[in-house]
Design a protein around this motif. Structure first.
Motif, mmCIF file in Angstrom:
data_model
loop_
_atom_site.group_PDB
_atom_site.id
_atom_site.type_symbol
_atom_site.label_atom_id
_atom_site.label_comp_id
_atom_site.label_asym_id
_atom_site.label_seq_id
_atom_site.Cartn_x
_atom_site.Cartn_y
_atom_site.Cartn_z
ATOM 1 N N UNK A 98 21.196 42.655 37.567
ATOM 2 C CA UNK A 98 22.257 43.530 37.038
ATOM 3 C C UNK A 98 23.521 42.713 36.782
ATOM 4 N N UNK A 99 23.846 41.892 37.797
ATOM 5 C CA UNK A 99 25.054 41.065 37.692
ATOM 6 C C UNK A 99 24.947 40.115 36.492
ATOM 7 N N UNK A 100 23.745 39.531 36.371
ATOM 8 C CA UNK A 100 23.495 38.585 35.286
ATOM 9 C C UNK A 100 23.668 39.270 33.915
ATOM 10 N N UNK A 101 23.089 40.465 33.769
ATOM 11 C CA UNK A 101 23.165 41.189 32.498
ATOM 12 C C UNK A 101 24.613 41.544 32.159
ATOM 13 N N UNK A 102 25.356 41.983 33.165
ATOM 14 C CA UNK A 102 26.760 42.358 32.915
ATOM 15 C C UNK A 102 27.579 41.126 32.522
ATOM 16 N N UNK A 103 27.374 40.021 33.285
ATOM 17 C CA UNK A 103 28.111 38.783 32.983
ATOM 18 C C UNK A 103 27.768 38.289 31.576
ATOM 19 N N UNK A 104 26.503 38.409 31.210
ATOM 20 C CA UNK A 104 26.064 37.955 29.883
ATOM 21 C C UNK A 104 26.770 38.764 28.789
ATOM 22 N N UNK A 105 26.766 40.087 28.955
ATOM 23 C CA UNK A 105 27.315 40.941 27.908
ATOM 24 C C UNK A 105 28.842 40.917 27.865
ATOM 25 N N UNK A 106 29.456 40.741 29.008
ATOM 26 C CA UNK A 106 30.930 40.730 29.036
ATOM 27 C C UNK A 106 31.481 39.304 28.943
ATOM 28 N N UNK A 107 30.553 38.352 28.908
ATOM 29 C CA UNK A 107 30.924 36.925 28.825
ATOM 30 C C UNK A 107 31.942 36.579 29.920
ATOM 31 N N UNK A 108 31.511 36.775 31.143
ATOM 32 C CA UNK A 108 32.412 36.505 32.272
ATOM 33 C C UNK A 108 31.628 35.957 33.459
ATOM 34 N N UNK A 109 32.340 35.648 34.538
ATOM 35 C CA UNK A 109 31.707 35.159 35.773
ATOM 36 C C UNK A 109 31.632 36.315 36.780
ATOM 37 N N UNK A 110 30.713 36.223 37.766
ATOM 38 C CA UNK A 110 30.641 37.295 38.795
ATOM 39 C C UNK A 110 31.992 37.581 39.433
ATOM 40 N N UNK A 111 32.793 36.534 39.615
ATOM 41 C CA UNK A 111 34.107 36.705 40.239
ATOM 42 C C UNK A 111 35.064 37.542 39.391
ATOM 43 N N UNK A 112 34.759 37.642 38.077
ATOM 44 C CA UNK A 112 35.605 38.488 37.232
ATOM 45 C C UNK A 112 35.306 39.972 37.448
ATOM 46 N N UNK A 113 34.134 40.232 38.017
ATOM 47 C CA UNK A 113 33.722 41.631 38.222
ATOM 48 C C UNK A 113 33.907 42.058 39.673
ATOM 49 N N UNK A 114 33.666 41.097 40.580
ATOM 50 C CA UNK A 114 33.762 41.411 42.014
ATOM 51 C C UNK A 114 34.911 40.644 42.654
ATOM 52 N N UNK A 115 35.580 41.303 43.572
ATOM 53 C CA UNK A 115 36.675 40.653 44.285
ATOM 54 C C UNK A 115 36.540 40.950 45.772
ATOM 55 N N UNK A 116 36.995 40.009 46.579
ATOM 56 C CA UNK A 116 36.936 40.243 48.030
ATOM 57 C C UNK A 116 38.334 40.157 48.615
ATOM 58 N N UNK A 117 38.681 41.172 49.415
ATOM 59 C CA UNK A 117 39.938 41.069 50.151
ATOM 60 C C UNK A 117 39.701 41.632 51.545
ATOM 61 N N UNK A 118 40.151 40.897 52.546
ATOM 62 C CA UNK A 118 39.952 41.337 53.931
ATOM 63 C C UNK A 118 40.650 42.679 54.136
ATOM 64 N N UNK A 119 39.974 43.545 54.899
ATOM 65 C CA UNK A 119 40.537 44.872 55.124
ATOM 66 C C UNK A 119 41.750 44.768 56.039
ATOM 67 N N UNK A 120 42.710 45.682 55.840
ATOM 68 C CA UNK A 120 43.918 45.698 56.684
ATOM 69 C C UNK A 120 43.589 46.140 58.094
#
Lengths: 177, 69
Positions: free
Chosen positions: B47-69
């Motif tokens: 799924x990630x691969x297909x989205x990255x392919x079609x949006x021409x982006x990297x996984x990091x452009x779609x997913x982000x990580x931030x530690x919870x408060x």
């Protein structure tokens, strides 16, 4: 109660057979209770059923007779529990989703119940044989070869594990895109 | 959850709708919607691969990580 989706014929037939089985167990429990009561009221009834006991007072003989009948009834009640779990699993099939954690727990409970029935039945048969040898007191208890029951217990324990693992895997997959 | 899905931002950037992306990556709109709203528990690499392919982006452009408060 039969789930409304359970319209498929084999499922309904299985359900019917299980309900018939429950009815037969119920009749057997009732008959055993009546026989025990009759034997308590009239000593001749007990002699008719179990034969004249030797070397034991008639009140003690009745107590032993009643104990065997009570144990038999408890085993039958365990069989009721077993069949009710099976009915619940069948109903979950009718409702369209049998792969739920509740069914894994039911299979586990069925395995434990069957283990209690097999061990209890075997112990009861041994006790009845001992009574017959010692007091010529012929309460015939024939549970049959316990190997078949034990194999069923093993199969049920394995299936319970498979169900528990399978439902956990499915929960993992839910929400996966 | 500390993982944030930024699919909405990427779609906005690429001037695409969720339906258009759904047609391109061959993933149901319902599933993409689950992903976009952050309700997904897991994402397949395919799924990630297909989205990255079609949006021409990297996984990091779609997913982000931030530690919870």
């Amino acid at each position: 109660m039969l789930a409304p989706e359970a319209t498929d014929l084999p499922l309904r037939m299985l359900r019917g057979l299980l309900l018939l089985f429950l009815l037969l167990i119920g009749i057997a429990i009732l008959a055993m209770a009546l026989i025990t009561a009759a034997a308590g009221i009239d000593h001749d009834v007990m002699v008719e059923i179990a034969g004249p006991a030797r070397n034991i007072a008639s009140t003690s003989a009745f107590a032993l007779f009643a104990a065997i009948m009570a144990c038999g009834m408890v085993l039958l009640l365990l069989a009721v529990t077993f069949v009710r779990h099976l009915l619940a699993i069948l109903d979950s099939v009718g409702a369209g989703d049998p792969f739920i954690p509740a069914n894994a727990k039911r299979l586990d409970a069925m395995a434990r119940t069957m283990l209690a029935i097999v061990i209890g039945g075997f112990a009861l048969e041994m006790f009845a044989r001992w009574l017959e040898a010692r007091y010529a007191f012929g309460v015939s208890v024939d549970i049959g070869n316990p190997a078949g029951g034990l194999m069923l217990v093993l199969v049920l324990f394995v299936l319970a594990r498979v169900f528990a693992h399978g439902t956990a895997l499915r929960e993992d997959l839910e929400g996966t895109v | 959850m500390p993982i944030r899905v930024k699919l909405d931002d990427m779609l906005h950037e690429r001037r695409l709708t969720l339906s258009e992306l759904s047609a391109r990556v061959d993933i149901t709109l319902a599933n993409l919607s689950v992903l976009k709203t952050g309700k997904a528990k897991a994402i397949r690499f395919s799924t990630l691969e297909a989205i990255c392919r079609e949006l021409d982006c990297k996984p990091g452009d779609i997913l982000d990580y931030s530690a919870e408060d």
